[in-house]
Enzyme design. Structure first.
Site, PDB file in Angstrom:
ATOM      1  N   ALA A 297     -16.424  -5.835   0.706  1.00 32.15           N
ATOM      2  CA  ALA A 297     -15.786  -4.827  -0.302  1.00 32.15           C
ATOM      3  C   ALA A 297     -14.194  -5.008  -0.146  1.00 32.15           C
ATOM      4  O   ALA A 297     -13.545  -5.438   0.991  1.00 32.15           O
ATOM      5  CB  ALA A 297     -16.323  -3.307  -0.214  1.00 32.15           C
ATOM      6  N   ASP A 298     -13.610  -4.667  -1.190  1.00 26.61           N
ATOM      7  CA  ASP A 298     -11.927  -4.216  -1.164  1.00 26.61           C
ATOM      8  C   ASP A 298     -11.481  -3.287  -1.934  1.00 26.61           C
ATOM      9  O   ASP A 298     -12.237  -2.976  -2.906  1.00 26.61           O
ATOM     10  CB  ASP A 298     -11.274  -5.502  -1.632  1.00 26.61           C
ATOM     11  CG  ASP A 298      -9.671  -5.572  -1.418  1.00 26.61           C
ATOM     12  OD1 ASP A 298      -9.276  -5.613  -0.491  1.00 26.61           O
ATOM     13  OD2 ASP A 298      -9.023  -4.990  -2.276  1.00 26.61           O
ATOM     14  N   THR A 299     -10.768  -2.375  -1.309  1.00 27.08           N
ATOM     15  CA  THR A 299     -10.314  -1.194  -2.035  1.00 27.08           C
ATOM     16  C   THR A 299      -8.696  -1.274  -2.351  1.00 27.08           C
ATOM     17  O   THR A 299      -8.063  -1.528  -1.427  1.00 27.08           O
ATOM     18  CB  THR A 299     -10.599   0.363  -1.156  1.00 27.08           C
ATOM     19  OG1 THR A 299     -11.828   0.109  -1.165  1.00 27.08           O
ATOM     20  CG2 THR A 299     -10.028   1.336  -1.948  1.00 27.08           C
TER      21      THR A 299
ATOM     22  N   ALA B  25     -13.831  -3.108  -5.172  1.00 24.89           N
ATOM     23  CA  ALA B  25     -15.128  -4.133  -5.955  1.00 24.89           C
ATOM     24  C   ALA B  25     -15.694  -4.433  -4.441  1.00 24.89           C
ATOM     25  O   ALA B  25     -15.269  -4.243  -3.450  1.00 24.89           O
ATOM     26  CB  ALA B  25     -13.979  -5.333  -6.090  1.00 24.89           C
TER      27      ALA B  25
END
Length: 192
Positions: free
Chosen positions: A67-69, A104
């Site tokens: 994930a990436d924030t 995402a």
């Protein structure tokens, strides 16, 4: 099937535990997270997650979750601040305004990838000098997109969100569970 968490984030590990999942291994990818010239926040975040999941080595029976924030103020991408000065700059820009937090998620099994992004709208109250300086002194801003963590002391600055709280923390749980299930992982079943 083994579950691999492609992240060194303790928050993502804690979030998975909330839905009863413990990864078999943690393999944090090392990628360049520099935005491309003119890149918009949402496509940037999705690209980062695809690059992370592609960078994690895995065998065909290992399911990788990455994930990436990203914090976005309009078209501006606010990543992890380099120092307290940049954290202050981010927080002053967010102070008294609404912004978006984009997370995402991607799941990889073999050569197949499932992905999704979640956008949450967040309002930060107007910060006083005392609040800003006290928060900066706490060092809670370190390693946090936009220079704050909603689950920490900065929660006192967030009167309103519209969307997924867990996505703002770093992993949208409903969407992650759905992606894992789509890939055949027994999220709610027997994993023995």
């Amino acid at each position: 099937m083994k579950l691999i968490l492609g992240s060194g984030s303790p928050r993502r590990l804690e979030l998975l535990a909330q839905i009863g999942l413990t990864p078999d291994e943690i393999r944090a990818p090392d990628i360049d997270e520099t935005p491309q010239k003119g890149e918009q926040p949402r496509p940037y975040c999705a690209r980062m997650t695809r690059e992370k999941v592609a960078a994690v080595p895995a065998s065909t029976d290992e399911l990788v979750l990455c994930a990436d924030t990203t914090v976005a103020l309009g078209r501006r991408i606010m990543g992890k601040p380099e120092d307290a000065g940049e954290a202050a700059e981010f927080l002053l820009a967010l102070s008294g305004r609404r912004h978006r937090v984009i997370t995402a998620v991607a799941v990889k099994l073999g050569d197949k990838v499932w992905e999704r992004d979640v956008v949450t709208n967040v309002k930060m109250k107007r910060l006083s000098d005392i609040e800003l300086n006290s928060y900066l002194a706490s060092n809670d801003w370190q390693g946090k997109a936009g220079g704050y963590a909603i689950q920490g002391p900065a929660s006192a600055f967030i009167p309103w969100i519209s969307g997924s709280f867990s996505a703002v923390v770093g992993l949208p749980l409903a969407e992650s569970a759905a992606l894992l299930a789509a890939a055949g992982y027994p999220v709610f079943g027997d994993r023995s």
